[in-house]
Motif scaffolding. Sequence first.
Motif, PDB file in Angstrom:
ATOM      1  N   LEU A 113      -4.724  67.100  -0.044  1.00 31.04           N
ATOM      2  CA  LEU A 113      -4.345  66.059  -1.006  1.00 31.04           C
ATOM      3  C   LEU A 113      -3.691  66.631  -2.255  1.00 31.04           C
ATOM      4  N   GLY A 114      -2.847  65.819  -2.875  1.00 31.48           N
ATOM      5  CA  GLY A 114      -2.343  66.106  -4.213  1.00 31.48           C
ATOM      6  C   GLY A 114      -1.158  67.045  -4.287  1.00 31.48           C
ATOM      7  N   GLN A 115      -0.315  67.070  -3.273  1.00 32.88           N
ATOM      8  CA  GLN A 115       0.854  67.966  -3.253  1.00 32.88           C
ATOM      9  C   GLN A 115       0.452  69.408  -3.534  1.00 32.88           C
ATOM     10  N   LYS A 116      -0.584  69.842  -2.825  1.00 30.67           N
ATOM     11  CA  LYS A 116      -1.095  71.211  -2.926  1.00 30.67           C
ATOM     12  C   LYS A 116      -0.866  71.924  -1.603  1.00 30.67           C
ATOM     13  N   CYS A 117      -0.924  73.241  -1.637  1.00 34.92           N
ATOM     14  CA  CYS A 117      -0.815  74.037  -0.422  1.00 34.92           C
ATOM     15  C   CYS A 117      -2.197  74.153   0.227  1.00 34.92           C
ATOM     16  N   ALA A 118      -2.202  74.281   1.545  1.00 30.43           N
ATOM     17  CA  ALA A 118      -3.458  74.493   2.270  1.00 30.43           C
ATOM     18  C   ALA A 118      -3.830  75.969   2.175  1.00 30.43           C
ATOM     19  N   GLU A 119      -5.128  76.246   2.026  1.00 35.51           N
ATOM     20  CA  GLU A 119      -5.625  77.615   1.993  1.00 35.51           C
ATOM     21  C   GLU A 119      -6.817  77.735   2.920  1.00 35.51           C
ATOM     22  N   TYR A 120      -7.092  78.975   3.361  1.00 43.75           N
ATOM     23  CA  TYR A 120      -8.357  79.261   4.021  1.00 43.75           C
ATOM     24  C   TYR A 120      -9.212  80.006   3.020  1.00 43.75           C
ATOM     25  N   ASN A 121     -10.378  79.443   2.717  1.00 44.76           N
ATOM     26  CA  ASN A 121     -11.305  80.040   1.770  1.00 44.76           C
ATOM     27  C   ASN A 121     -12.397  80.735   2.572  1.00 44.76           C
TER      28      ASN A 121
END
Length: 197
Positions: free
Chosen positions: A99-107
Motif C-alpha cells: 500500500l501507499g505507492q511504496k516498494c515491496a521488501e523482504y524483512n
Amino acid sequence: MIVTIDNIKEPNMKNVLEVFILFISIKSSTQQCSDSKKTMEYVPSCPRSRAEWNAASDFKKCANVQQTCVQQSEFVYHCVINTYLNATVEVCAPAVDILGQKCAEYNTGGERIQEHSKTNCSTCPFRYLSSDSYLYQECYRIIHSNVTLSNDNSNCDSKIRESEEDNPYVAATWVLFSILVIIVFIIVVRCIRSRKS
C-alpha cells in the motif's frame, strides 16, 4: 449501543472507520512466515518482465517448498529489495498487498514481505500485489543507485543478515499503532455522541 459502520451518522466518521478496518485487515494479513527465510537468496538483479519472472519462479520452485505458513498455492516467488536498500533478494513467501505507492521488501527480522516505509515509488499504484513487484522497476533502481554488487558478495551477505536480525520490533510497532488508532477512534465517537446529546 454497539458502534457499527451502519449506525454512524457522520459521513466523515463512516469513511474513517471503513479505511481503518481496511488498513487493519490488510496489515493483519502480512503475517510472519519463518519458512520463507530459508528460501531467501541475495541476487544481483530481479526479473524485468513477466517472462523473466516466470522463468525465475520456475527455477525457484516455491510450490515444492515444505512450509506451514499458508496453502501451498499461496507460497509464491518474489524478487524484492531488502530492508536496508542495499540488495535485492529472491524469496518464497505469501503474497501481500503493498500500500501507499511504496516498494515491496523482504524483512528478514519480521520474516515477511511488506511495504518499505522509506521508499516512494511514483510508478507504483496505491495498492498492488507483492508478487507483481517486477512491474515496478523503479524500486530496483533505488538499490542499484545505492550499491554496486561485486561478484564475491559473501562478506556483504553475512553483514546484511546480521544487521537485519536486529529488527524484531516491526510487528510490535504495528500492534501499538493499531491500539492507539482504536483509542483515538473511540474518543472521537464519544465526543460526537456527547455533542448530539
